[in-house]
Design an enzyme around this catalytic site. Structure first.
Site, short mmCIF file in Angstrom:
data_model
loop_
_atom_site.label_atom_id
_atom_site.label_comp_id
_atom_site.label_asym_id
_atom_site.label_seq_id
_atom_site.Cartn_x
_atom_site.Cartn_y
_atom_site.Cartn_z
N HIS A 1 0.84 -1.20 0.00
CA HIS A 1 0.00 0.00 0.00
C HIS A 1 0.88 1.26 0.00
O HIS A 1 0.67 2.18 -0.80
CB HIS A 1 -0.90 -0.05 1.23
CG HIS A 1 -1.78 1.14 1.43
ND1 HIS A 1 -3.13 1.12 1.13
CD2 HIS A 1 -1.52 2.39 1.90
CE1 HIS A 1 -3.65 2.30 1.41
NE2 HIS A 1 -2.70 3.08 1.89
N GLU A 2 1.84 1.31 0.91
CA GLU A 2 2.67 2.51 1.03
C GLU A 2 3.65 2.66 -0.15
O GLU A 2 3.89 3.78 -0.61
CB GLU A 2 3.42 2.53 2.37
CG GLU A 2 2.53 2.43 3.60
CD GLU A 2 1.44 3.49 3.74
OE1 GLU A 2 1.38 4.45 2.95
OE2 GLU A 2 0.61 3.35 4.65
#
Length: 165
Positions: free
Chosen positions: A133-134
């Site tokens: 996600h990051e």
């Protein structure tokens, strides 16, 4: 340490590709301290410098209040499992809405620490989801881009409605 303003969707800076960190100095440590304070205040379990409008490849994770804080500088995925999992995701830049996203069940990442030393970390489950996600965010891919167009449109409408309140 400072709580910095978080930019919100659909700010175009969330689509920028973050630049690699080349200076491992006091300003980098200050940035990661600010990110941690900002993430905790949001609240969230992960944040990138992109979320506060700083286009640098820096992310901070704290998966639970009793978990250790993890800081990743210039992270990149070097291996991903074929097995996939679905997990609820959201963003500090789009508070109040979540949806299930399919991600690799396990990944290996290469990153640097605050001193510039290289590391490789293997992760699975929630940590693997957070890594993906990051790293997506630092690559200019906002999490809702991983949803079908129908789900994405519904989620955006829900978010817009929350913002009007």
């Amino acid at each position: 340490m400072t709580i910095r303003p978080i930019i919100t969707y659909p700010d175009s800076r969330l689509r920028e590709i973050a630049e690699p960190v080349t200076q491992f100095d006091a300003s980098l440590r200050e940035l990661t301290d600010d990110l941690l304070d900002t993430m905790r205040a949001a609240p969230g379990i992960g944040i990138t410098a992109s979320h506060i409008g700083v286009a640098k490849r820096v992310t901070v994770l704290e998966l639970s209040p009793d978990a250790s804080v993890k800081i990743y500088i210039n992270p990149e995925i070097i291996w991903a499992s074929e097995n996939m999992i679905r997990h609820q995701e959201g963003s500090v830049s789009m508070p109040g809405v979540v949806d299930e996203v399919e991600r690799h069940a396990a990944v290996h990442i290469r990153y640097q620490d605050l001193d510039g030393k290289a590391h490789i970390e293997e992760s699975e489950g929630l940590l693997a989801v957070c890594h993906q996600h990051e790293i997506d965010q630092m690559n200019g891919i906002f999490w809702i881009q991983r949803l079908s167009r129908l789900k994405r449109d519904r989620l955006i409408k829900r978010f817009e409605k929350l913002q009007r309140r």
